[in-house]
Design a protein around this motif. Structure first.
Motif, short mmCIF file in Angstrom:
data_model
loop_
_atom_site.label_atom_id
_atom_site.label_comp_id
_atom_site.label_asym_id
_atom_site.label_seq_id
_atom_site.Cartn_x
_atom_site.Cartn_y
_atom_site.Cartn_z
N GLY A 9 31.64 -64.16 18.24
CA GLY A 9 32.77 -63.16 17.12
C GLY A 9 33.48 -62.91 17.62
N ASN A 10 34.51 -63.01 18.68
CA ASN A 10 35.57 -62.37 19.71
C ASN A 10 36.73 -63.46 18.15
N PRO A 11 37.44 -62.50 17.48
CA PRO A 11 38.24 -63.42 17.05
C PRO A 11 39.57 -63.81 18.25
N LEU A 12 39.98 -63.17 18.38
CA LEU A 12 41.12 -63.21 19.80
C LEU A 12 40.35 -64.86 20.51
N ALA A 13 39.42 -64.64 21.43
CA ALA A 13 39.16 -65.69 21.99
C ALA A 13 39.05 -67.35 21.37
N SER A 14 38.70 -67.13 20.36
CA SER A 14 38.89 -67.84 19.37
C SER A 14 39.40 -68.39 18.94
N GLY A 34 43.11 -56.13 21.69
CA GLY A 34 42.99 -57.55 20.26
C GLY A 34 44.06 -57.43 19.23
N TYR A 35 44.46 -56.03 19.44
CA TYR A 35 45.52 -56.36 17.84
C TYR A 35 46.85 -56.51 19.08
N VAL A 36 46.70 -56.08 20.33
CA VAL A 36 48.81 -56.19 20.86
C VAL A 36 48.44 -57.69 20.95
N THR A 37 47.71 -58.25 21.37
CA THR A 37 46.48 -60.24 22.34
C THR A 37 46.88 -60.43 20.70
N MET A 38 46.63 -60.41 19.57
CA MET A 38 47.53 -60.89 18.55
C MET A 38 48.97 -60.62 18.02
N GLY A 39 49.21 -59.95 18.47
CA GLY A 39 50.54 -59.39 18.17
C GLY A 39 51.60 -60.64 18.59
N ILE A 40 51.26 -60.58 20.62
CA ILE A 40 52.22 -61.35 21.16
C ILE A 40 51.83 -62.70 20.68
N ALA A 41 50.80 -63.42 20.18
CA ALA A 41 50.88 -64.54 19.88
C ALA A 41 51.67 -65.23 18.10
N ALA A 42 51.86 -63.66 17.55
CA ALA A 42 51.72 -64.00 16.36
C ALA A 42 54.19 -63.66 17.00
N GLY A 43 53.77 -63.38 17.49
CA GLY A 43 56.04 -63.43 18.16
C GLY A 43 56.19 -64.40 18.70
N VAL A 44 55.05 -65.37 19.47
CA VAL A 44 55.56 -66.22 20.08
C VAL A 44 56.19 -67.71 18.93
N LEU A 45 54.87 -67.73 18.09
CA LEU A 45 55.07 -68.61 17.07
C LEU A 45 56.23 -67.97 16.39
N LEU A 88 35.56 -76.10 17.04
CA LEU A 88 35.87 -75.37 17.83
C LEU A 88 35.95 -73.48 17.71
N THR A 89 36.86 -73.27 16.05
CA THR A 89 37.76 -71.81 16.65
C THR A 89 36.78 -71.58 15.29
#
Lengths: 173, 246
Positions: free
Chosen positions: B86-91, A3-14, B77-78
């Motif tokens: 409850g999965n923040p990434l999916a939301s 989850g951390y890495v994927t959110m980090g990727i989103a931040a990087g893309v932004l 939707l989010t």
């Protein structure tokens, strides 16, 4: 971790899409290495794009990361014996999930707890470093559609708010 | 450019400093004492954080296409997904994808024209050497770039100037050939869809009357020296006081 890495990727893309920075991966690395805060990584992108004043960014950081001021209280006692250089690093990378892991750890021996905290913080810091850099590199290299990607930041805030309100409601009940 | 980089570095340093101070506050305040947080402080922290994040959300929404329904749908939707799974990434992913899809399919309300184009700020100039287009430099200053007529029209379209706008062309060269101007207007501008255009003299563009004329353009009639000009009709030219024939 994922989850951390994927959110980090989103931040990087932004950052690569909206932030007006030369060489986005370098700036992504700089931001995530010093300020280990996911929400701030997202929120600082519009500040970068518009070149806001330092005062505006200070207030923004104060508002977003205000909850970090309350994390240290629970860890005061357990970190008493930590030497100062290590303590500085631990304090710097105290983010949400890291704090949760530190508090939930049931190790009694202070030396082993120190070891655990150190590795916890270091690994999460590393993951948070990888994510935005990878995202920024991908954003630079690939022609990803970027119209409307600002919403990722708002979505992150919405998710955090929902979790907080859910927690508040649970405590009141 | 380096000034901006220094400024960005300053922003990062400020963010880092503030965050580190915030995180270190408990250790600084209560160093040496093993105290519990007073209940009022704990309650304060629990209330303030959601309030601040709500303010942030409202402020960020102002930066999105808030006149349309898309950001609110995606936000709903989010929140819904987060409450359900409850999965923040999916939301976050679902909300962002929905917003981007809606923007792409159903369009934005706010058109983004890079810089405004009106009688006081004509984008195209007719100089001694031909046509020139006004573009912003890297430093944000404006400079004229020599262009061919096709390039000028292309740049207009790239900037997103709507086809219903009146294209103002400033004639800097007093000896400009009337025929060349007519050719540019009819063979390039009109063919591309910019059917309304008008010539402007430099004195007209830089004079204060240009600003006043702008406000009179609303009702499409401009009283000037006893005569009325209706901008936008092909073939009309503006004459400034004392301007020579061109």
């Amino acid at each position: 971790m994922m989850g951390y890495v994927t959110m980090g990727i989103a931040a990087g893309v932004l950052l690569a899409a909206k932030g007006d920075v030369p060489c986005p991966p370098l700036w992504a690395a700089l931001i995530s290495a010093t300020v280990v805060s996911g929400t701030l990584s997202f929120a600082i992108v519009p500040a970068f794009a518009a070149s806001d004043s330092a005062l505006a960014v200070a207030l923004l950081t104060l508002g977003i990361n205000f909850r970090y001021a309350f994390y240290g209280f629970s860890l005061l006692g357990r970190w008493r014996t930590v030497p100062l250089p290590l303590k500085l690093f631990l304090v710097n990378s105290l983010s949400d999930e890291i704090y949760a892991l530190d508090v939930a750890c049931r190790l009694k021996d202070p030396a082993r707890y120190r070891y655990y905290c150190m590795w916890n913080h270091y690994l999460c810091w590393l993951y948070w470093l990888i994510g935005p850099v990878a995202g920024a590199s991908a954003g630079v290299a690939l022609p990803l559609p970027t119209n409307g990607i600002d919403f990722a930041m708002v979505a992150l805030f919405l998710v955090i708010l929902t979790d907080q309100i859910k927690g508040m409601v649970k405590k009141n009940v | 450019m380096s000034e901006r980089i220094l400024h960005l570095l300053l922003l990062v340093a400020v963010a880092w400093g503030v965050t580190f101070t915030l995180r270190a506050i408990p250790f600084i305040l209560f160093a040496g004492r093993d105290r519990e947080i007073p209940k009022s402080v704990e309650r304060f922290g629990a209330i303030v954080s959601p309030v601040i994040i709500t303010c942030l959300i409202v402020y960020s929404y102002a930066g999105l296409e808030w006149r349309t329904a898309w950001p609110y749908l995606a936000g709903a939707l989010t929140i819904g997904l987060q409450l359900w799974k409850g999965n923040p990434l999916a939301s976050i992913l679902a909300g962002t994808v929905l917003y981007m899809v809606l923007l792409g399919c159903c369009g934005c309300q706010t058109s983004t024209v890079a810089f405004k184009q009106d009688i006081a700020h004509p984008l195209i100039h007719v100089t001694r050497h031909g046509l020139a287009f006004v573009t912003p430099d890297e430093d944000g200053k404006f400079k004229s770039v020599p262009v061919t007529p096709e390039e000028a029209v292309e740049r207009l379209e790239d900037l997103g100037v709507p086809k219903t706008a009146t294209i103002y062309v400033q004639v800097d060269d007093p000896d400009a050939s009337q025929r060349a101007l007519w050719v540019f207007k009819n063979n390039y501008l009109s063919r591309a869809g910019y059917t309304k255009s008008a010539w402007v003299t430099p004195r007209r563009a830089e004079s204060g009357t240009a600003e006043r004329l702008n406000s009179n353009l609303q009702d499409r009639k401009i009283p000037f020296e006893g005569r009325t000009f209706t901008p936008g009709q092909s073939g009309r030219t503006y004459r400034g006081r004392g301007a020579r024939d061109f």
